[in-house]
Design a protein around this motif. Structure first.
Motif, short mmCIF file in Angstrom:
data_model
loop_
_atom_site.label_atom_id
_atom_site.label_comp_id
_atom_site.label_asym_id
_atom_site.label_seq_id
_atom_site.Cartn_x
_atom_site.Cartn_y
_atom_site.Cartn_z
N MET A 284 0.82 -1.22 0.00
CA MET A 284 0.00 0.00 0.00
C MET A 284 0.84 1.25 0.00
O MET A 284 2.05 1.22 0.31
N ALA A 285 0.20 2.36 -0.30
CA ALA A 285 0.72 3.70 -0.06
C ALA A 285 -0.28 4.39 0.85
O ALA A 285 -1.49 4.25 0.69
N ILE A 286 0.23 5.12 1.84
CA ILE A 286 -0.63 5.83 2.79
C ILE A 286 -0.81 7.27 2.31
O ILE A 286 0.18 7.95 2.00
N ILE A 287 -2.05 7.70 2.24
CA ILE A 287 -2.37 9.04 1.76
C ILE A 287 -3.22 9.76 2.81
O ILE A 287 -4.15 9.17 3.37
N TYR A 288 -2.88 11.02 3.07
CA TYR A 288 -3.74 11.77 3.99
C TYR A 288 -3.67 13.26 3.69
O TYR A 288 -2.60 13.82 3.45
N GLY A 308 1.28 6.93 9.73
CA GLY A 308 0.73 5.60 9.47
C GLY A 308 1.01 4.66 10.63
O GLY A 308 2.16 4.55 11.08
N LEU A 309 -0.03 3.98 11.12
CA LEU A 309 0.15 3.11 12.28
C LEU A 309 1.16 2.00 12.03
O LEU A 309 1.90 1.61 12.94
N VAL A 310 1.22 1.50 10.81
CA VAL A 310 2.19 0.45 10.49
C VAL A 310 3.61 0.98 10.70
O VAL A 310 4.46 0.31 11.31
N ASN A 311 3.88 2.18 10.24
CA ASN A 311 5.20 2.78 10.40
C ASN A 311 5.49 3.12 11.85
O ASN A 311 6.63 2.96 12.33
N ILE A 312 4.48 3.60 12.58
CA ILE A 312 4.66 3.94 13.98
C ILE A 312 5.01 2.70 14.80
O ILE A 312 5.94 2.70 15.61
N VAL A 313 4.27 1.62 14.58
CA VAL A 313 4.52 0.38 15.31
C VAL A 313 5.90 -0.19 14.96
O VAL A 313 6.64 -0.65 15.83
N GLY A 315 8.45 1.51 13.94
CA GLY A 315 9.51 2.43 14.31
C GLY A 315 10.37 2.85 13.14
O GLY A 315 11.45 3.43 13.31
N ARG A 316 9.91 2.59 11.92
CA ARG A 316 10.63 3.00 10.72
C ARG A 316 9.65 3.04 9.55
O ARG A 316 8.54 2.50 9.64
N ARG A 317 10.06 3.67 8.47
CA ARG A 317 9.16 3.85 7.33
C ARG A 317 9.13 2.59 6.46
O ARG A 317 9.99 2.39 5.60
N LEU A 318 8.15 1.75 6.70
CA LEU A 318 7.95 0.57 5.87
C LEU A 318 7.04 0.87 4.69
O LEU A 318 7.16 0.27 3.62
N ILE A 319 6.10 1.78 4.91
CA ILE A 319 5.09 2.12 3.91
C ILE A 319 5.28 3.58 3.51
O ILE A 319 5.41 4.45 4.38
N PRO A 320 5.30 3.89 2.21
CA PRO A 320 5.42 5.30 1.81
C PRO A 320 4.20 6.11 2.24
O PRO A 320 3.07 5.63 2.18
N GLU A 321 4.45 7.34 2.69
CA GLU A 321 3.38 8.22 3.14
C GLU A 321 3.37 9.48 2.27
O GLU A 321 4.41 10.10 2.04
N PHE A 322 2.18 9.86 1.81
CA PHE A 322 1.99 11.06 1.01
C PHE A 322 0.98 11.94 1.74
O PHE A 322 -0.22 11.68 1.70
#
Length: 331
Positions: A284-288, A308-313, A315-322
């Motif tokens: 996925m890509a996280i968009i907000y 993104g909760l996935v990245n927060i849990v 502790g690093r950027r696993l999913i790209p955030e826009f």
């Protein structure tokens, strides 16, 4: 019979509340529930005074929009609990409303359990003092939340995330494709614009424009677009936006996990859906994108490098955030 007040103000919280109510009722039949929430809670047996999930909002901008309605609901509930004191209260997320009602409950000596912590770790650490003063027991889904509250002397227990038990599909991908009438040779792109009215208005057009670019740039690739829609969302508005985009998008309501699981990839609004999508192992890509007022008022409050909760849990950027001005179709 013991009476429990329970309050949940968003679609995901309504779902978690309903599951909690079912488990409590299975353990003790001599308990009744009343309060504020949504359709899932009502189906689980709650005497629902108001459906506030329909008023779900993000940040100060959303609060201002619904202030008068929420104020009336709050006042009516205060009058009711003064005359009909509950034996216990379970408050679920929804900090702007729930911490205010917690003050009233504390004055009435009603024990307060907070189930699903507000995201104080992201933007509201100043609220921990209020929580410590008002809440008798905090129940959290994440280990880092347990550590945070313990460090601030809040009575807290880590209970794990219920999505680990509820996010599952019972059918093979091939069967789901047939059920939804999708071409088996297509690449399926999911569009998950959130459950709140404001979220959908801000994020869905961006996702649709992004999908339009993807389809136009990959003409040789057969792409089907799938939109799993929250039960609380306005389907008419979503259908209007889809029609305006000129895209063919299959909208699936009330079959969320099958709809996510069948996707090859997805665009997902930040929130619970990111965890659900991750648990179903869909890239996925996280968009907000928040409305301008909410963005201006909260941008300096958010202390984390990710939303993104996935990245927060992780502790690093696993999913790209826009996010916000980075949430552009050509990104």
């Amino acid at each position: 019979m013991k009476r429990i007040l329970i309050i949940a103000g968003e679609a995901s919280s309504d779902m978690h509340a309903a599951n909690l109510i079912k488990e409590i009722s299975a353990l003790d039949k001599d308990i009744s529930f009343f309060g504020l929430g949504g359709g899932n809670m009502q189906k689980a047996g709650v005497n629902l005074h108001n459906n506030i999930v329909r008023l779900a909002f993000i940040g100060p901008g959303g609060l201002f929009k619904h202030y008068l309605k929420l104020r009336k609901i709050y006042n009516n509930l205060c009058v009711y609990i003064e005359k009909n004191r509950p034996d216990c209260a379970i408050l679920i997320d929804y900090a702007e409303f729930n911490l205010r009602i917690a003050k009233k409950l504390k004055a009435l000596n009603v024990p307060i359990i907070y189930y699903i912590s507000p995201q104080v770790w992201a933007w509201g650490l100043w609220r921990i003092k209020t929580i410590r003063r008002l809440v008798d027991k905090m129940l959290v889904f994440f280990r880092f939340e347990e550590t945070l509250y313990k460090n601030h002397s809040v009575d807290v227990d880590f209970i794990g995330h219920p999505l680990l038990d509820t996010v599952k599909v019972d059918s093979d991908k091939e069967d789901i494709i047939v059920k939804f009438g999708i071409n088996k040779d297509s690449k399926i792109v999911g569009i998950l614009p959130g459950s709140r009215e404001g979220e959908i208005k801000n994020i869905l057009p961006i996702m649709l424009e992004s999908a339009k670019l993807l389809v136009s740039k990959k003409p040789a690739l057969k792409i089907d677009l799938l939109l799993p829609l929250a039960a609380t969302a306005d389907k008419n508005f979503v259908e209007y936006q889809v029609e305006k985009s000129g895209l063919h998008v299959k909208i699936i309501q009330n079959d969320t996990y099958d709809a996510i699981a069948v996707c090859d990839c997805a665009m997902v609004a930040s929130g619970t859906a990111t965890l659900e999508t991750a648990l179903l192992e869909v890239p996925m890509a996280i968009i907000y994108k928040a409305n301008f007022l909410t963005y201006i008022l909260t941008k300096n409050l958010i202390k984390l490098p990710y939303i993104g909760l996935v990245n927060i849990v992780a502790g690093r950027r696993l999913i790209p955030e826009f996010l916000q001005y980075e949430a552009m179709p050509d990104k």
